[in-house]
Design a protein around this motif. Structure first.
Motif, PDB file in Angstrom:
ATOM      1  N   LEU A   5      25.547  22.773  19.622  1.00 44.37           N
ATOM      2  CA  LEU A   5      26.158  21.499  19.227  1.00 44.37           C
ATOM      3  C   LEU A   5      27.678  21.548  19.393  1.00 44.37           C
ATOM      4  CD1 LEU A   5      24.096  20.433  16.101  1.00 44.37           C
ATOM      5  CD2 LEU A   5      23.926  19.595  18.444  1.00 44.37           C
ATOM      6  N   LEU A   6      28.263  22.717  19.185  1.00 45.90           N
ATOM      7  CA  LEU A   6      29.703  22.856  19.423  1.00 45.90           C
ATOM      8  C   LEU A   6      30.028  22.717  20.901  1.00 45.90           C
ATOM      9  CD1 LEU A   6      30.599  25.772  16.996  1.00 45.90           C
ATOM     10  CD2 LEU A   6      31.151  23.353  16.745  1.00 45.90           C
ATOM     11  N   LEU A   7      29.103  23.136  21.766  1.00 47.19           N
ATOM     12  CA  LEU A   7      29.276  22.975  23.201  1.00 47.19           C
ATOM     13  C   LEU A   7      29.042  21.522  23.638  1.00 47.19           C
ATOM     14  CD1 LEU A   7      29.556  24.427  26.011  1.00 47.19           C
ATOM     15  CD2 LEU A   7      27.070  24.562  25.993  1.00 47.19           C
ATOM     16  N   THR A   8      28.162  20.837  22.929  1.00 48.27           N
ATOM     17  CA  THR A   8      27.810  19.463  23.285  1.00 48.27           C
ATOM     18  C   THR A   8      28.915  18.471  22.911  1.00 48.27           C
ATOM     19  OG1 THR A   8      25.516  20.069  22.893  1.00 48.27           O
ATOM     20  CG2 THR A   8      25.983  17.747  23.082  1.00 48.27           C
ATOM     21  N   ALA A   9      29.669  18.754  21.864  1.00 45.59           N
ATOM     22  CA  ALA A   9      30.702  17.815  21.405  1.00 45.59           C
ATOM     23  C   ALA A   9      31.762  17.525  22.469  1.00 45.59           C
ATOM     24  CB  ALA A   9      31.340  18.337  20.120  1.00 45.59           C
ATOM     25  N   PRO A  10      32.372  18.528  23.132  1.00 48.85           N
ATOM     26  CA  PRO A  10      33.339  18.182  24.173  1.00 48.85           C
ATOM     27  C   PRO A  10      32.695  17.518  25.389  1.00 48.85           C
ATOM     28  CG  PRO A  10      33.331  20.558  23.787  1.00 48.85           C
ATOM     29  CD  PRO A  10      32.358  19.955  22.853  1.00 48.85           C
ATOM     30  N   LEU A  11      31.431  17.849  25.645  1.00 52.71           N
ATOM     31  CA  LEU A  11      30.723  17.195  26.738  1.00 52.71           C
ATOM     32  C   LEU A  11      30.535  15.713  26.441  1.00 52.71           C
ATOM     33  CD1 LEU A  11      29.282  17.626  29.455  1.00 52.71           C
ATOM     34  CD2 LEU A  11      27.197  18.058  28.143  1.00 52.71           C
ATOM     35  N   ALA A  12      30.202  15.379  25.197  1.00 50.70           N
ATOM     36  CA  ALA A  12      30.060  13.975  24.810  1.00 50.70           C
ATOM     37  C   ALA A  12      31.399  13.243  24.905  1.00 50.70           C
ATOM     38  CB  ALA A  12      29.505  13.871  23.388  1.00 50.70           C
ATOM     39  N   LEU A  13      32.472  13.924  24.557  1.00 50.32           N
ATOM     40  CA  LEU A  13      33.798  13.320  24.696  1.00 50.32           C
ATOM     41  C   LEU A  13      34.155  13.115  26.160  1.00 50.32           C
ATOM     42  CD1 LEU A  13      36.173  12.351  23.008  1.00 50.32           C
ATOM     43  CD2 LEU A  13      37.131  14.632  23.190  1.00 50.32           C
ATOM     44  N   GLY A  14      33.781  14.048  27.017  1.00 53.76           N
ATOM     45  CA  GLY A  14      34.000  13.894  28.455  1.00 53.76           C
ATOM     46  C   GLY A  14      33.226  12.722  29.025  1.00 53.76           C
ATOM     47  N   VAL A  15      32.015  12.499  28.525  1.00 52.23           N
ATOM     48  CA  VAL A  15      31.230  11.329  28.946  1.00 52.23           C
ATOM     49  C   VAL A  15      31.950  10.049  28.558  1.00 52.23           C
ATOM     50  CG1 VAL A  15      29.104  10.055  28.470  1.00 52.23           C
ATOM     51  CG2 VAL A  15      28.995  12.477  28.969  1.00 52.23           C
ATOM     52  N   ALA A  16      32.496  10.013  27.352  1.00 50.25           N
ATOM     53  CA  ALA A  16      33.212   8.823  26.906  1.00 50.25           C
ATOM     54  C   ALA A  16      34.435   8.548  27.774  1.00 50.25           C
ATOM     55  CB  ALA A  16      33.632   8.982  25.449  1.00 50.25           C
ATOM     56  N   ILE A  17      35.149   9.590  28.147  1.00 48.75           N
ATOM     57  CA  ILE A  17      36.336   9.414  28.977  1.00 48.75           C
ATOM     58  C   ILE A  17      35.951   8.908  30.361  1.00 48.75           C
ATOM     59  CG2 ILE A  17      38.197  10.680  30.137  1.00 48.75           C
ATOM     60  CD1 ILE A  17      38.307  12.447  27.581  1.00 48.75           C
ATOM     61  N   ARG A  18      34.882   9.476  30.931  1.00 55.82           N
ATOM     62  CA  ARG A  18      34.428   9.013  32.256  1.00 55.82           C
ATOM     63  C   ARG A  18      33.927   7.570  32.211  1.00 55.82           C
ATOM     64  NH1 ARG A  18      34.481  11.686  36.640  1.00 55.82           N
ATOM     65  NH2 ARG A  18      34.698  13.921  36.639  1.00 55.82           N
ATOM     66  N   GLN A  19      33.209   7.221  31.148  1.00 48.94           N
ATOM     67  CA  GLN A  19      32.730   5.849  31.017  1.00 48.94           C
ATOM     68  C   GLN A  19      33.891   4.873  30.934  1.00 48.94           C
ATOM     69  OE1 GLN A  19      30.313   6.045  27.512  1.00 48.94           O
ATOM     70  NE2 GLN A  19      28.416   5.937  28.688  1.00 48.94           N
ATOM     71  N   GLN A  20      34.882   5.230  30.142  1.00 50.57           N
ATOM     72  CA  GLN A  20      36.024   4.331  29.997  1.00 50.57           C
ATOM     73  C   GLN A  20      36.782   4.205  31.307  1.00 50.57           C
ATOM     74  OE1 GLN A  20      39.596   5.449  28.574  1.00 50.57           O
ATOM     75  NE2 GLN A  20      40.189   3.443  27.848  1.00 50.57           N
ATOM     76  N   ARG A  21      36.898   5.290  32.054  1.00 47.41           N
ATOM     77  CA  ARG A  21      37.584   5.243  33.344  1.00 47.41           C
ATOM     78  C   ARG A  21      36.823   4.355  34.330  1.00 47.41           C
ATOM     79  NH1 ARG A  21      37.962  10.717  35.991  1.00 47.41           N
ATOM     80  NH2 ARG A  21      39.015  11.196  34.057  1.00 47.41           N
ATOM     81  N   ASP A  22      35.503   4.491  34.374  1.00 49.40           N
ATOM     82  CA  ASP A  22      34.711   3.658  35.277  1.00 49.40           C
ATOM     83  C   ASP A  22      34.798   2.185  34.906  1.00 49.40           C
ATOM     84  OD1 ASP A  22      33.925   5.800  36.763  1.00 49.40           O
ATOM     85  OD2 ASP A  22      31.885   5.912  35.939  1.00 49.40           O
ATOM     86  N   ILE A  23      34.745   1.894  33.619  1.00 50.53           N
ATOM     87  CA  ILE A  23      34.806   0.499  33.186  1.00 50.53           C
ATOM     88  C   ILE A  23      36.196  -0.079  33.416  1.00 50.53           C
ATOM     89  CG2 ILE A  23      34.674  -1.011  31.168  1.00 50.53           C
ATOM     90  CD1 ILE A  23      32.353   0.703  30.226  1.00 50.53           C
ATOM     91  N   SER A  24      37.228   0.707  33.175  1.00 51.53           N
ATOM     92  CA  SER A  24      38.585   0.188  33.388  1.00 51.53           C
ATOM     93  C   SER A  24      38.866  -0.048  34.864  1.00 51.53           C
ATOM     94  CB  SER A  24      39.625   1.122  32.786  1.00 51.53           C
ATOM     95  OG  SER A  24      39.615   2.364  33.443  1.00 51.53           O
ATOM     96  N   GLN A  25      38.270   0.749  35.762  1.00 48.78           N
ATOM     97  CA  GLN A  25      38.415   0.495  37.192  1.00 48.78           C
ATOM     98  C   GLN A  25      37.661  -0.771  37.593  1.00 48.78           C
ATOM     99  OE1 GLN A  25      37.050   4.031  39.124  1.00 48.78           O
ATOM    100  NE2 GLN A  25      38.960   5.145  38.768  1.00 48.78           N
TER     101      GLN A  25
END
Length: 121
Positions: A5-25
């Motif tokens: 779960l400690l490994l999954t937390a930064p991965l989930a944050l990375g997903v959020a950043i990628r989603q926001q980047r795709d939507i903002s583009q």
């Protein structure tokens, strides 16, 4: 401590950043939707990452938050299916879109592995 779960937390944050980047583009020319993007995309993913970090570090009890972890896994799994559908119907060859759905599919897989590897009682 639950290392998966400690490994999954930064991965989930990375997903959020990628989603926001795709939507903002996608919404580059529109001025009225950035607040909606933050509330709908960024906030749930950020809260999910914080909860994964807190449960992984044993700040929150796993037994009491078992269903919450399953809900977070379901949220990312549905997001992965939806992103994969969009990639396949658009016919895009953009590697970041393919990476996004793979990252989204990895989050629920790691959550389920963490729940199965950790004894409840």
């Amino acid at each position: 401590m639950i290392p998966l779960l400690l490994l999954t937390a930064p991965l989930a944050l990375g997903v959020a950043i990628r989603q926001q980047r795709d939507i903002s583009q996608t919404l580059a020319g529109q001025q009225s939707l950035p607040g909606l993007v933050v509330v709908v995309v960024w906030l749930p993913s950020l809260l999910s990452a914080l909860l994964l970090l807190a449960i992984g570090a044993d700040l929150l009890n796993l037994e009491q938050n078992y269903t919450l972890l399953l809900f977070i896994a379901l949220q990312f799994a549905l997001g992965s299916v939806w992103t994969l559908y969009c990639v396949l119907t658009e016919g895009t060859t953009d590697a970041s879109r393919h990476l996004l759905w793979m990252m989204q599919a990895l989050v629920p897989a790691l959550i389920i592995l963490a729940l199965l590897s950790h004894p409840l009682f």
